[in-house]
Design a protein around this motif. Sequence first.
Motif, PDB file in Angstrom:
ATOM      1  N   MET A 356       6.022 -13.031   7.706  1.00  0.00           N
ATOM      2  CA  MET A 356       5.376 -12.347   6.588  1.00  0.00           C
ATOM      3  C   MET A 356       5.746 -13.058   5.291  1.00  0.00           C
ATOM      4  SD  MET A 356       5.597  -8.325   5.355  1.00  0.00           S
ATOM      5  CE  MET A 356       4.766  -7.650   6.780  1.00  0.00           C
ATOM      6  N   GLY A 357       4.753 -13.632   4.622  1.00  0.00           N
ATOM      7  CA  GLY A 357       4.996 -14.358   3.381  1.00  0.00           C
ATOM      8  C   GLY A 357       5.367 -13.429   2.235  1.00  0.00           C
ATOM      9  N   TRP A 358       5.781 -14.025   1.115  1.00  0.00           N
ATOM     10  CA  TRP A 358       6.243 -13.196  -0.003  1.00  0.00           C
ATOM     11  C   TRP A 358       5.114 -12.364  -0.593  1.00  0.00           C
ATOM     12  CZ3 TRP A 358       4.476 -13.564  -5.054  1.00  0.00           C
ATOM     13  CH2 TRP A 358       3.729 -14.691  -5.382  1.00  0.00           C
ATOM     14  N   ARG A 359       3.879 -12.884  -0.577  1.00  0.00           N
ATOM     15  CA  ARG A 359       2.745 -12.102  -1.074  1.00  0.00           C
ATOM     16  C   ARG A 359       2.522 -10.863  -0.199  1.00  0.00           C
ATOM     17  NH1 ARG A 359      -1.523 -14.566  -4.223  1.00  0.00           N
ATOM     18  NH2 ARG A 359      -0.931 -16.603  -5.082  1.00  0.00           N
ATOM     19  N   GLU A 360       2.549 -11.064   1.118  1.00  0.00           N
ATOM     20  CA  GLU A 360       2.357  -9.931   2.035  1.00  0.00           C
ATOM     21  C   GLU A 360       3.483  -8.916   1.896  1.00  0.00           C
ATOM     22  OE1 GLU A 360       0.618 -11.562   6.074  1.00  0.00           O
ATOM     23  OE2 GLU A 360       2.084 -12.967   5.241  1.00  0.00           O
ATOM     24  N   GLN A 361       4.713  -9.405   1.750  1.00  0.00           N
ATOM     25  CA  GLN A 361       5.840  -8.494   1.563  1.00  0.00           C
ATOM     26  C   GLN A 361       5.674  -7.677   0.283  1.00  0.00           C
ATOM     27  OE1 GLN A 361       9.765 -10.236   2.040  1.00  0.00           O
ATOM     28  NE2 GLN A 361       8.980 -11.772   3.469  1.00  0.00           N
ATOM     29  N   PHE A 362       5.179  -8.330  -0.760  1.00  0.00           N
ATOM     30  CA  PHE A 362       4.985  -7.655  -2.042  1.00  0.00           C
ATOM     31  C   PHE A 362       3.956  -6.529  -1.912  1.00  0.00           C
ATOM     32  CE2 PHE A 362       3.438  -8.096  -6.650  1.00  0.00           C
ATOM     33  CZ  PHE A 362       4.445  -7.271  -7.127  1.00  0.00           C
ATOM     34  N   GLU A 363       2.848  -6.803  -1.244  1.00  0.00           N
ATOM     35  CA  GLU A 363       1.835  -5.765  -1.047  1.00  0.00           C
ATOM     36  C   GLU A 363       2.362  -4.643  -0.155  1.00  0.00           C
ATOM     37  OE1 GLU A 363      -2.475  -6.636  -0.900  1.00  0.00           O
ATOM     38  OE2 GLU A 363      -1.843  -8.682  -0.431  1.00  0.00           O
ATOM     39  N   TYR A 364       3.119  -5.005   0.859  1.00  0.00           N
ATOM     40  CA  TYR A 364       3.692  -4.008   1.770  1.00  0.00           C
ATOM     41  C   TYR A 364       4.605  -3.053   1.008  1.00  0.00           C
ATOM     42  CZ  TYR A 364       6.356  -2.205   5.779  1.00  0.00           C
ATOM     43  OH  TYR A 364       6.967  -1.399   6.709  1.00  0.00           O
ATOM     44  N   LEU A 365       5.469  -3.603   0.160  1.00  0.00           N
ATOM     45  CA  LEU A 365       6.355  -2.759  -0.643  1.00  0.00           C
ATOM     46  C   LEU A 365       5.560  -1.944  -1.656  1.00  0.00           C
ATOM     47  CD1 LEU A 365       9.332  -5.214  -1.252  1.00  0.00           C
ATOM     48  CD2 LEU A 365       9.253  -3.270   0.299  1.00  0.00           C
ATOM     49  N   GLY A 366       4.496  -2.542  -2.191  1.00  0.00           N
ATOM     50  CA  GLY A 366       3.646  -1.805  -3.121  1.00  0.00           C
ATOM     51  C   GLY A 366       3.034  -0.578  -2.477  1.00  0.00           C
ATOM     52  N   ALA A 367       2.632  -0.710  -1.208  1.00  0.00           N
ATOM     53  CA  ALA A 367       2.060   0.435  -0.495  1.00  0.00           C
ATOM     54  C   ALA A 367       3.110   1.516  -0.269  1.00  0.00           C
ATOM     55  CB  ALA A 367       1.473  -0.031   0.837  1.00  0.00           C
ATOM     56  N   ILE A 368       4.344   1.115   0.009  1.00  0.00           N
ATOM     57  CA  ILE A 368       5.406   2.085   0.283  1.00  0.00           C
ATOM     58  C   ILE A 368       5.731   2.916  -0.954  1.00  0.00           C
ATOM     59  CG2 ILE A 368       7.883   2.271   0.797  1.00  0.00           C
ATOM     60  CD1 ILE A 368       7.473  -0.110   2.697  1.00  0.00           C
ATOM     61  N   VAL A 369       5.722   2.283  -2.129  1.00  0.00           N
ATOM     62  CA  VAL A 369       6.086   3.002  -3.362  1.00  0.00           C
ATOM     63  C   VAL A 369       4.847   3.455  -4.135  1.00  0.00           C
ATOM     64  CG1 VAL A 369       8.298   1.819  -3.556  1.00  0.00           C
ATOM     65  CG2 VAL A 369       6.287   0.834  -4.674  1.00  0.00           C
ATOM     66  N   ASN A 370       3.692   3.470  -3.452  1.00  0.00           N
ATOM     67  CA  ASN A 370       2.439   3.947  -4.052  1.00  0.00           C
ATOM     68  C   ASN A 370       2.028   3.124  -5.277  1.00  0.00           C
ATOM     69  OD1 ASN A 370       2.100   6.123  -2.187  1.00  0.00           O
ATOM     70  ND2 ASN A 370       3.646   7.284  -3.327  1.00  0.00           N
ATOM     71  N   ARG A 371       2.255   1.817  -5.214  1.00  0.00           N
ATOM     72  CA  ARG A 371       1.842   0.937  -6.305  1.00  0.00           C
ATOM     73  C   ARG A 371       1.126  -0.292  -5.757  1.00  0.00           C
ATOM     74  NH1 ARG A 371       6.063   1.475 -11.351  1.00  0.00           N
ATOM     75  NH2 ARG A 371       6.402   3.721 -11.134  1.00  0.00           N
ATOM     76  N   LEU A 372       0.307  -0.067  -4.761  1.00  0.00           N
ATOM     77  CA  LEU A 372      -0.398  -1.172  -4.126  1.00  0.00           C
ATOM     78  C   LEU A 372      -1.351  -1.852  -5.100  1.00  0.00           C
ATOM     79  CD1 LEU A 372      -1.091  -2.852  -1.659  1.00  0.00           C
ATOM     80  CD2 LEU A 372      -2.692  -1.059  -0.946  1.00  0.00           C
ATOM     81  N   GLU A 373      -2.068  -1.077  -5.902  1.00  0.00           N
ATOM     82  CA  GLU A 373      -3.008  -1.672  -6.849  1.00  0.00           C
ATOM     83  C   GLU A 373      -2.282  -2.513  -7.887  1.00  0.00           C
ATOM     84  OE1 GLU A 373      -6.278  -1.853  -6.673  1.00  0.00           O
ATOM     85  OE2 GLU A 373      -5.964  -0.887  -4.719  1.00  0.00           O
ATOM     86  N   ARG A 374      -1.109  -2.061  -8.288  1.00  0.00           N
ATOM     87  CA  ARG A 374      -0.329  -2.845  -9.250  1.00  0.00           C
ATOM     88  C   ARG A 374       0.106  -4.165  -8.622  1.00  0.00           C
ATOM     89  NH1 ARG A 374       4.256  -0.563 -13.375  1.00  0.00           N
ATOM     90  NH2 ARG A 374       5.049  -2.573 -14.112  1.00  0.00           N
ATOM     91  N   ALA A 375       0.495  -4.128  -7.354  1.00  0.00           N
ATOM     92  CA  ALA A 375       0.881  -5.358  -6.662  1.00  0.00           C
ATOM     93  C   ALA A 375      -0.298  -6.316  -6.573  1.00  0.00           C
ATOM     94  CB  ALA A 375       1.403  -5.024  -5.265  1.00  0.00           C
ATOM     95  N   ARG A 376      -1.468  -5.795  -6.244  1.00  0.00           N
ATOM     96  CA  ARG A 376      -2.649  -6.651  -6.115  1.00  0.00           C
ATOM     97  C   ARG A 376      -3.057  -7.238  -7.463  1.00  0.00           C
ATOM     98  NH1 ARG A 376      -6.000  -2.758  -1.846  1.00  0.00           N
ATOM     99  NH2 ARG A 376      -4.951  -3.559   0.036  1.00  0.00           N
ATOM    100  N   HIS A 377      -2.925  -6.452  -8.524  1.00  0.00           N
ATOM    101  CA  HIS A 377      -3.253  -6.962  -9.856  1.00  0.00           C
ATOM    102  C   HIS A 377      -2.288  -8.082 -10.243  1.00  0.00           C
ATOM    103  CE1 HIS A 377      -4.629  -7.009 -13.999  1.00  0.00           C
ATOM    104  NE2 HIS A 377      -3.362  -6.879 -14.402  1.00  0.00           N
ATOM    105  N   TRP A 378      -1.001  -7.894  -9.956  1.00  0.00           N
ATOM    106  CA  TRP A 378      -0.015  -8.931 -10.275  1.00  0.00           C
ATOM    107  C   TRP A 378      -0.353 -10.217  -9.530  1.00  0.00           C
ATOM    108  CZ3 TRP A 378       3.241 -12.558  -8.617  1.00  0.00           C
ATOM    109  CH2 TRP A 378       4.277 -12.973  -9.451  1.00  0.00           C
TER     110      TRP A 378
END
Length: 535
Positions: A356-378
Motif C-alpha cells: 500500500m503506497g503512501w497515497r493509498e495509506q493517506f486516503e485509508y486514514l482519511g476514511a477512518i477519521v471521516n476526512r476522506l474528501e480532505r485527503a483527496r483534495h490534498w
Amino acid sequence: MHKWIHKHRSPACFVPVQLSEWESITLQNYEGEASPYYRIVVVVSGRGILQGEEKEHLISRRDMVRCPPGQRLSIVGSTRAPLHVIQLEYHALGEQNKLPQAVREQAWITPCSIETMRVVLELRQAWLHPRAGEPYRIQQLFTELLIAVEKERAMDEQNALPWLEDALAFMEAHYHQEVTREQLASRANVSPEHFSRMFRKHTGRTYTAHLTLLRVRHAQRRLLTQSMDLHALAQEVGYKESTYLSRKFKELVKLSPTRYQHKPKRIAALNVNHTASLLALGVVPELGVYTTWLREQLSGSCHAGRRLEDSLAQSEAYYRSIAAAEPDVIIHYEAAEGNRQLLPVAPVLEIPVVTMGWREQFEYLGAIVNRLERARHWLEQFTHQVEACNQQLDHRLGCRGTAMVWEICDHAAYGIGSCYGRGAQILYEELGFHVPQKAMEQSMLTEGYMEVPIEQITDYSADYLFVTSLPTEREALRRVEQLFLSEQWQSMEAVRQDHVYILDHGELFYGYDPLSSAAQLKRFMEVLCPNHNII
C-alpha cells in the motif's frame, strides 16, 4: 571504632516449616486447612481429584501443585488407586516482587521429573529420620527442591512457547469459527488443564476471554472502516446473534457498537509516517511519534500531541505509554512487532508496508477519521505540483534516466525502493526516474530495499545518485571518504556527469507520508532545478 555504612537485606530467604503426609486417601474427601505458608504438594502414587479455586483437576503420580498462603485444597482419592501425597509448607522471607517465579506463581498440576521426585522422597526421609551430625540436611535438600522446581518451571515455560504461538496464531485465523479449548489442547498435544494454565500465564487471559477479545476487536476494526448491519457483523466474527455481540462489545469497550462507530476517536499512531498523515488531515493523534523535523513543520499550524518514544519500542514503558493514552484505535504497520500485545488496549489497524503506497495509506486514514474528501483534495493539489515540476524537469533534463537513492548508515548502505520512502517514491513514482536494472535484480522489488557494504555502492551505477543521509560514527565516515576518493567512484556515470547530490537530511527523507513527500519533492527540485521557483 568502625561504623556500618550500608546494610543489605537478602532479597529472599526460604525456611521449611512443616512436612505432612497422607496415605490411602480413597473416596472420602481430605479437606485441607488454608495454610498461612507457601506449599508444595506432590503426588507420590495413586490417582484422584484436587479441588481449588472452585475448579477440579485430575491428579496422579508425580504431579506437583504450588500454592500461595491462604489457599484451601480439597483432595478426593480413588478406591482403585489410593493417593499418597506429601505436602511441604515453608515460609518465604523477603519482598514479594523479589521472590522467584516458582514461589510467587500458583501452578496447578505440573508434572515433576524423576530427579525432583527423588529429592522430595529424600527430604521426607531426612525429615522423619534425622541423621546425627547432619543438622543442615533438611535445609540442603529443601534448597535442592526449590532449585529443581524453578528449573522445571523455566523449562516448562520455554517448551510451551512454540505451541502457544501456534495456538494464538490459529485463534487469530479462526476466531470466527467454533474452536474449543479442547481442540487447541489436542492440537498442542497437552492436557486441557495444562493448556489453560500456560495460556493464562502467557497472555494474562483465559482462553474464552481471549477469543472474545479477538472477536470484539475485529468488530471494532470493521466498524472503523465501513458501516455494517450488526447481525451480519455478529455472524462474521463468530456470534449467532447481534444482541450477544452487542453485549460482549459493551462489556469490553464500555460503549455500544453504534456509539463506538460514531464517536470521535482517540488515536495512537505508533510510527512517524501515520502521525504525519493524520496531521496533514488536521487530526492531532492522542499519541504519536514525532521527529524533530516533523515538530518544526507544526509551528503555527497545529500543536503536537503526546509524544511516544519509539526508541523504547517493546519495553514496558512503551506499552504503559500507549495504555495511558486510552486510545479508541491504534494505527501501526502490518506485522509490526508488539501488535498482538496491544490487543487488550484497543483494536490495532495494521497497514501494509510494501503493498500500500503512501497515497493509498493517506486516503485509508482519511476514511477512518471521516476526512476522506480532505485527503483527496490534498492529493489533488500535490498532483498539480508534481505536474508543474515535471514540466520544468522536461525542459531542463529531458529524459530522466536511472537514479539510485542511498541511505548510508554506520554499518551498511541501503538502496531504497519506492515503497520505503527516503524520497524514492518521489523520484520513481512522481518524477519519472527509473531503478537501474542491476538494483531491480536484487531485493529492491521484493523487499523494497537492499543492503550492501558501503564500498559496494559503486557496483550500482546510475545516471543520478542521491544520498539522503550519511553515517555518524567516525569509522563509517572514514569509509565514505575513502569511497568518494576511490577510482571506482570517480568512474561512475553520475559522478562524471556531476549528478551526485549529497542531501544528508535523514529526518526529512525518512518520511513516507504526505508532509514528508511534499518536502522531499521541494528538496529534489532545489538541487535538480536550482534556478527555478518550484512550489
